[in-house]
Each structure stands twice: as C-alpha cells, then as structure tokens.
Design an enzyme around this catalytic site. Sequence first.
Site, short mmCIF file in Angstrom:
data_model
loop_
_atom_site.label_atom_id
_atom_site.label_comp_id
_atom_site.label_asym_id
_atom_site.label_seq_id
_atom_site.Cartn_x
_atom_site.Cartn_y
_atom_site.Cartn_z
N LYS A 92 -17.04 -7.11 5.62
CA LYS A 92 -15.71 -7.43 6.15
C LYS A 92 -15.66 -7.20 7.65
O LYS A 92 -16.09 -6.17 8.13
CB LYS A 92 -14.64 -6.54 5.49
CG LYS A 92 -14.21 -6.97 4.13
CD LYS A 92 -13.00 -6.17 3.70
CE LYS A 92 -12.47 -6.67 2.37
NZ LYS A 92 -11.27 -5.94 1.97
N SER A 146 -3.37 -7.69 2.59
CA SER A 146 -3.73 -7.49 4.01
C SER A 146 -4.30 -8.77 4.60
O SER A 146 -4.06 -9.08 5.77
CB SER A 146 -4.75 -6.36 4.14
OG SER A 146 -4.15 -5.12 3.88
N HIS A 161 0.84 -1.20 0.00
CA HIS A 161 0.00 0.00 0.00
C HIS A 161 0.87 1.25 0.00
O HIS A 161 0.62 2.21 -0.75
CB HIS A 161 -0.90 0.05 1.24
CG HIS A 161 -1.94 -1.02 1.30
ND1 HIS A 161 -2.16 -1.76 2.45
CD2 HIS A 161 -2.83 -1.47 0.38
CE1 HIS A 161 -3.14 -2.62 2.23
NE2 HIS A 161 -3.56 -2.46 0.98
#
Length: 187
Positions: free
Chosen positions: A70, A157, A46
Amino acid sequence: MRLVPTDDYLCPLQPTAGFGPAEKKHRRMERICIFPGSFDPITQGHVDLVMRALPLFDQVIVAIGYNTQKSTLFSLEQRMAWIREVFADEPKVRVDQFEGLTAHYARRIGAGYLLRGLRNAADFDYEKTISQLNHIVGEGIETWFLISQPSYSHISSTIVREIIKGQGDASPFLPEVVYKNLIVQKK
C-alpha cells in the site's frame, strides 16, 4: 487457563504471582485488543468501532501496520498524530505502529484480541479467512467482529482518500480534528 463468569462474559484467569497452585486466589488477565489498519486517513467509521469496543476491553491499541503493498497519502507520523488527538480523552486507547504480521505483533505485546469492522458480506468473507489464519499463526488470538453502523457502512479510507485527492468535501466521513487539519494544510 480457566474461564470464570464475570457480569455477562467469560474472563480468562491466571494465578496471582506469589501464590501456589493450592491457593484459589486469581487475578483477571488484562484484555488487550488491537485494531490494526492503515488508517489513511482515520474515518468516522473507525472511530465508531473503537468507541463501541472500549466497554469490551481493558485497552484498545489502534495499530498502524506498515504494508509494503500500500502506498499512503498521509505520513505515518501524521496518521499517528491524528489518532492520538481523536482519542485524547480516552485513557484506554493507545496508538502504535508495527511491521510484519499482525499476529506476531499481538503476541509480542501480549494482546489476545483483534478488532475488525464488517461493512458488508465481502468484508466478512475476507476477514473470516484472515481471522482463521491469525488464530493459527497467533497461537489462539481471537478476532472480534463488529458490524458497521448503517450510517458508516459506506465509508472506507480508500474512498475518502479519493475525495480528498479530488478536492471534494470529505467532512462527513472524517473526525473533526482530521478535517480541520486538512483545511489548514490546504492554505
């Protein structure tokens, strides 16, 4: 809207306030880009994408979207604090959070661009469809794709969260400030 060449790209122009249509004075619109995601946690991949996007835009907003589908490992506040700390020395980076459609958020804050990273062909297939929908829903918002550097293309992630949950060493995948904070939290 007119486009004029500046350096090596085309830049949208809008009339400067106070000048009529006969005047030829214009100012460049600010190029605001949103990098949306959950950033749970923010990874080296990122950070690399944001740093590579900085020369392209006047402002890059790392925007944490609230996604009902999520569940997160880290709180919104923790993720925002990490991102602020990672980019503390970058005045063109702003951190924000939003709910709802990314395209609606972009329109609300006046952003004309989205940033997305592509690690592989599957990412491209998914992101292409989302980009096309955002272009329609966001009334012309453009998505800029950056190909992940080979050294970061394996990082996600999701995988980093699993390493953290399993008590593994996630240091190669995380910005130093995030990793150090995780060590302090473990104590």
